[in-house]
Design a protein around this motif. Structure first.
Motif, short mmCIF file in Angstrom:
data_model
loop_
_atom_site.label_atom_id
_atom_site.label_comp_id
_atom_site.label_asym_id
_atom_site.label_seq_id
_atom_site.Cartn_x
_atom_site.Cartn_y
_atom_site.Cartn_z
N VAL A 12 58.33 40.51 42.07
CA VAL A 12 56.65 40.97 41.70
C VAL A 12 56.11 39.93 42.64
O VAL A 12 56.33 38.92 43.22
N THR A 13 55.02 40.28 42.79
CA THR A 13 53.82 39.43 43.49
C THR A 13 52.72 39.10 42.75
O THR A 13 52.54 39.72 41.44
N TYR A 14 52.46 37.70 42.66
CA TYR A 14 51.46 37.04 41.78
C TYR A 14 50.33 36.27 42.37
O TYR A 14 50.58 36.11 43.77
N ALA A 15 49.28 36.38 41.77
CA ALA A 15 48.20 35.42 42.25
C ALA A 15 47.50 34.71 41.15
O ALA A 15 47.78 34.89 39.92
N VAL A 16 47.08 33.45 41.54
CA VAL A 16 46.14 32.87 40.55
C VAL A 16 44.59 33.16 40.97
O VAL A 16 44.32 33.15 42.11
N GLU A 17 43.83 32.70 39.95
CA GLU A 17 42.33 33.22 40.15
C GLU A 17 41.48 32.38 39.35
O GLU A 17 41.95 31.33 38.39
#
Length: 98
Positions: free
Chosen positions: A88-93
């Motif tokens: 999976v690819t993830y991001a912080v916002e």
């Protein structure tokens, strides 16, 4: 002249800080979410893409700290929900989960 410089500096500080529409701070990383999934089944990909976690407290000022926390959330989620892991690819916002 000093007043103009001071007012300009205050205006710049106000533009950088503050809150997002959801109440989270623009200056911190407030959430972690999965943005893509390589799960084999479409239902699993959909489940993955619906995952989002709000950071503890007021969030993280450091992107590095936020990404470390996020990776722990992702690893825990994958290990608790799947017998065989997948990418999976993830991001912080800076905003909270929607």
């Amino acid at each position: 002249m000093k007043n103009i410089v001071l007012m300009t500096m205050l205006a710049l500080l106000c533009a950088c800080g503050g809150s997002n529409d959801d109440g989270s701070s623009k200056a911190t990383y407030s959430s972690c979410k999965i943005i893509s999934s390589q799960a084999l089944m479409a239902a699993d990909r959909d489940k993955d893409l619906s995952q989002c976690w709000n950071a503890p407290g007021n969030g993280y000022e450091s992107q590095g700290d936020a990404l470390q926390w996020c990776e722990k959330q992702i690893n825990s989620y994958i290990s608790n929900n799947y017998l065989i892991g997948h990418t999976v690819t993830y991001a912080v916002e800076s905003t909270y989960c929607k």
